[in-house]
Design a protein around this motif. Structure first.
Motif, PDB file in Angstrom:
ATOM      1  N   ARG A 140     -77.393  44.456  -5.531  1.00  0.00           N
ATOM      2  CA  ARG A 140     -77.934  44.504  -4.484  1.00  0.00           C
ATOM      3  C   ARG A 140     -77.818  45.747  -4.053  1.00  0.00           C
ATOM      4  N   ARG A 141     -79.128  46.610  -2.902  1.00  0.00           N
ATOM      5  CA  ARG A 141     -79.374  47.198  -2.998  1.00  0.00           C
ATOM      6  C   ARG A 141     -79.481  47.672  -1.727  1.00  0.00           C
TER       7      ARG A 141
ATOM      8  N   LEU B  10     -79.103  50.388   1.650  1.00  0.00           N
ATOM      9  CA  LEU B  10     -80.372  51.351   2.237  1.00  0.00           C
ATOM     10  C   LEU B  10     -80.095  52.066   3.928  1.00  0.00           C
TER      11      LEU B  10
ATOM     12  N   LEU C 110     -79.895  48.294   5.271  1.00  0.00           N
ATOM     13  CA  LEU C 110     -80.824  47.186   4.846  1.00  0.00           C
ATOM     14  C   LEU C 110     -80.517  46.855   3.405  1.00  0.00           C
ATOM     15  N   VAL C 111     -80.057  45.963   3.499  1.00  0.00           N
ATOM     16  CA  VAL C 111     -79.728  45.232   1.819  1.00  0.00           C
ATOM     17  C   VAL C 111     -80.711  44.236   1.247  1.00  0.00           C
ATOM     18  N   GLU C 112     -80.730  44.858   0.030  1.00  0.00           N
ATOM     19  CA  GLU C 112     -81.563  44.238  -0.770  1.00  0.00           C
ATOM     20  C   GLU C 112     -80.987  43.493  -1.907  1.00  0.00           C
ATOM     21  N   VAL C 113     -81.595  42.534  -1.702  1.00  0.00           N
ATOM     22  CA  VAL C 113     -80.630  41.357  -2.622  1.00  0.00           C
ATOM     23  C   VAL C 113     -82.405  40.854  -4.024  1.00  0.00           C
TER      24      VAL C 113
ATOM     25  N   THR D  43     -82.630  37.254  -4.859  1.00  0.00           N
ATOM     26  CA  THR D  43     -82.682  35.735  -4.542  1.00  0.00           C
ATOM     27  C   THR D  43     -82.830  35.578  -3.379  1.00  0.00           C
TER      28      THR D  43
ATOM     29  N   ALA E  51     -79.906  36.479  -0.192  1.00  0.00           N
ATOM     30  CA  ALA E  51     -78.958  37.154   0.526  1.00  0.00           C
ATOM     31  C   ALA E  51     -78.883  35.859   2.042  1.00  0.00           C
TER      32      ALA E  51
ATOM     33  N   ARG F 121     -85.027  38.422   1.570  1.00  0.00           N
ATOM     34  CA  ARG F 121     -84.191  39.067   0.554  1.00  0.00           C
ATOM     35  C   ARG F 121     -84.023  40.026   0.871  1.00  0.00           C
ATOM     36  N   THR F 122     -83.945  40.080   2.566  1.00  0.00           N
ATOM     37  CA  THR F 122     -82.783  41.231   2.844  1.00  0.00           C
ATOM     38  C   THR F 122     -82.374  40.863   3.401  1.00  0.00           C
TER      39      THR F 122
ATOM     40  N   LEU G 184     -80.462  42.792   7.506  1.00  0.00           N
ATOM     41  CA  LEU G 184     -80.328  43.998   7.888  1.00  0.00           C
ATOM     42  C   LEU G 184     -79.227  43.713   9.484  1.00  0.00           C
TER      43      LEU G 184
END
Length: 214
Positions: free
Chosen positions: A8-9, A11, A19-22, A24, A28, A55-56, A58
């Motif tokens: 997880r990233r 931002l 905003l969480v980037e994952v 797969t 998500a 894949r995010t 918010l």
């Protein structure tokens, strides 16, 4: 098994959103479900909106997102428990213009396409494109199909289509390049209804055969 939070990233988006980037689509969906669970249990800071995408996820309207941003990568997030979500059954007449093409791509008869598609329990991963349009996951990878090489200028409301890993239902007439296999009379979007959208992220969906091409 909990999903790996190291993928997880998190931002910042402005002063009050994250905003969480994952890695797969499955993560998500699982993270979205976990955020809703924690919010409903009072274990999440007040948040105005939680919006999943492919894949995010918010989170918007956070008073102070910094603490949550630091904690999110370390959460244990269980896979989605499908049985906990509401189920919507959509009656479908399988008479779509691309049914034969999908049958050829799947390497089976049109009758088998109907049997397979109506036998899958889908899940709304996220919504977009048009009000009421849900991107439904659940197709095995071997059944993913490409979009049409030339999109149609007009696809009727209620058309049931396939594109890549997704199934979707057009809530209104619009251009589109999905492979159309059927149609439903269900109202996917009704501004006079509460909620207006029939399908929300996390909803389970089944398609029930109500007829085929003559």
């Amino acid at each position: 098994m909990p999903l790996d939070g190291r993928a997880r990233r998190v931002l910042p988006v402005g002063r009050h959103a994250l905003l969480v980037e994952v890695a797969t689509a499955e993560e998500a969906q699982a993270l979205h479900a976990e955020l809703l669970r924690r919010r409903d249990a009072g274990a999440l800071p007040p948040v105005r909106e939680i919006v999943p995408a492919a894949r995010t996820v918010l989170l918007d309207g956070l008073a102070d997102p910094r603490g949550l941003a630091a904690a999110l990568p370390h959460w244990d997030v269980p896979p989605v428990a499908a049985a906990d979500a509401p189920l919507v059954v959509l009656p479908v007449r399988y008479d779509g213009a691309d049914l034969a093409e999908v049958a050829a791509l799947w390497g089976m008869s049109e009758d088998e396409v109907v049997r397979v598609h109506s036998g899958i329990e889908f899940r709304v991963a996220f919504c977009g494109f048009a009000p009421g349009f849900g991107y439904l996951t659940g197709l095995p990878e071997r059944l993913h199909v490409p979009r049409r090489a030339t999109p149609r200028t007009s696809v009727p409301a209620g058309a049931v289509g396939l594109a890549g890993p997704y199934t979707g239902v057009y809530p209104r007439s619009s251009p589109g390049g999905w492979q159309i296999i059927g149609r439903t009379d269900a109202a996917l979007w009704d501004p006079e209804r509460e909620p207006a959208a029939l399908l929300a992220p996390g909803t389970r969906v089944r398609f029930e055969e109500r007829g085929r091409r003559p």
